[in-house]
Design a protein around this motif. Structure first.
Motif, short mmCIF file in Angstrom:
data_model
loop_
_atom_site.label_atom_id
_atom_site.label_comp_id
_atom_site.label_asym_id
_atom_site.label_seq_id
_atom_site.Cartn_x
_atom_site.Cartn_y
_atom_site.Cartn_z
N THR A 47 0.95 -1.25 0.00
CA THR A 47 0.01 0.03 0.02
C THR A 47 0.95 1.23 -0.11
O THR A 47 1.95 1.37 0.33
CB THR A 47 -0.93 -0.04 1.39
N ALA A 53 -6.06 10.07 -2.95
CA ALA A 53 -6.05 8.83 -4.18
C ALA A 53 -6.20 7.48 -3.55
O ALA A 53 -6.51 6.46 -4.45
CB ALA A 53 -4.82 8.90 -4.91
N SER A 54 -6.17 7.28 -2.28
CA SER A 54 -6.04 6.03 -1.71
C SER A 54 -7.54 5.33 -1.20
O SER A 54 -7.69 4.54 -0.97
CB SER A 54 -5.07 5.93 -0.56
N PRO A 56 -11.01 4.83 -2.51
CA PRO A 56 -11.93 4.14 -3.84
C PRO A 56 -13.09 5.15 -3.84
O PRO A 56 -13.53 5.69 -2.98
CB PRO A 56 -12.32 2.68 -3.41
N LYS A 62 -10.78 -0.33 -5.19
CA LYS A 62 -9.25 0.09 -5.42
C LYS A 62 -8.68 -1.03 -5.61
O LYS A 62 -8.32 -1.82 -4.35
CB LYS A 62 -8.87 1.32 -4.43
N ASP A 64 -4.69 -2.41 -5.30
CA ASP A 64 -3.30 -1.93 -4.91
C ASP A 64 -2.27 -3.17 -5.21
O ASP A 64 -2.17 -4.14 -4.49
CB ASP A 64 -3.27 -1.60 -3.57
N ASN A 92 -14.60 0.79 0.13
CA ASN A 92 -15.37 1.73 1.04
C ASN A 92 -16.46 0.57 1.76
O ASN A 92 -17.14 -0.30 1.35
CB ASN A 92 -16.30 2.29 0.15
N LYS A 156 -9.72 -3.22 4.07
CA LYS A 156 -8.69 -3.60 3.22
C LYS A 156 -8.71 -5.27 3.23
O LYS A 156 -8.45 -5.91 4.09
CB LYS A 156 -7.23 -3.20 3.38
N THR A 206 -13.08 -1.94 -11.75
CA THR A 206 -11.85 -1.27 -11.67
C THR A 206 -10.77 -2.18 -12.34
O THR A 206 -10.85 -3.41 -12.06
CB THR A 206 -11.58 -0.90 -10.37
N THR A 208 -6.60 -3.05 -13.87
CA THR A 208 -5.22 -2.43 -13.57
C THR A 208 -4.41 -3.61 -13.98
O THR A 208 -4.76 -4.83 -14.39
CB THR A 208 -4.79 -2.11 -12.20
#
Length: 216
Positions: A47, A53-54, A56, A62, A64, A92, A156, A206, A208
């Motif tokens: 993290t 920005a951290s 969501p 989000k 990571d 969230n 998390k 999302t 990545t």
């Protein structure tokens, strides 16, 4: 005989990976969950700093994810690519409470891993072949924690699971050659995406990518 050797190898690899059951309701009274208020950098796995920005966006997950490590090994005429998938999902907490499920998917198509069959151990300690359950309600989660960042309560989830890719070759030398070829790959990436199932529909995903690092 090769199938027997492969089975023993898989049992050894998977037995060395400590798993804990998923915590599907972190903010709903689950025990042994870390809580706190973060105003600086987060010391958790993979993290970064706890800035806006951290956090969501509403209805979003989000991701990571650091570089993904794949350890290569040749046994007899079989090339093994031992991959311990390690990712963080920052949620969230309110969205997490409202959702029926969090989905998480992998895309190996832009890496050499796509050319191999794979096995993993599911939550019921059964060997699954070429299948990864994307519903995290059905997946063992390594750890879960809650925190507050900029007034927002976050959850998390740390997902860690062993995936063993393998391919049998006609000769030991051919397996070594294939190993050397994949060790040269420096541009491979794995794609990841995640979304909620909430209020009877899927939220926007999302996405990545993370670099694959092959080791010998």
């Amino acid at each position: 005989m090769k199938k027997y050797i492969t089975y023993i190898f898989l049992i050894t690899v998977f037995a060395s990976c400590k798993k804990t059951d998923i915590v599907p309701e972190v903010a709903k009274g689950a025990t042994s969950i870390n809580t706190g208020t973060n105003t600086g950098s987060d010391s958790g796995t993979n993290t970064g700093s706890n800035t806006d920005a951290s956090v969501p966006a509403a209805g979003a997950v989000k991701l990571d994810i650091a570089d993904q490590i794949v350890n290569t090994k040749v046994t007899d005429d079989i090339l093994y690519l031992n991959y311990t998938e390690t990712v963080n999902l920052v949620l969230n907490s309110d969205d997490y409470q409202k959702s029926s499920a969090v989905h998480f998917k992998e895309d190996f198509s832009k890496s050499g891993l796509a050319n191999f069959n794979f096995t993993t151990i599911n939550k019921d300690n059964q060997v699954a072949t070429n299948y990864l359950d994307d519903n995290l309600n059905n997946v063992a989660i390594k750890s879960a924690s809650t925190s507050t960042v900029n007034g927002k309560k976050l959850t998390k989830l740390v997902l860690e699971r062993v995936i063993v890719f393998s391919k049998a070759y006609k000769q030991h030398d051919l397996a070594i050659e294939a190993q050397n070829d994949i060790l040269k790959q420096a541009t491979d990436v794995i794609g990841f995406s995640s979304y909620y199932y909430m209020n009877g529909k899927n939220t926007d995903a999302t996405s990545t990518t993370a670099k694959v690092v092959y080791n010998k």
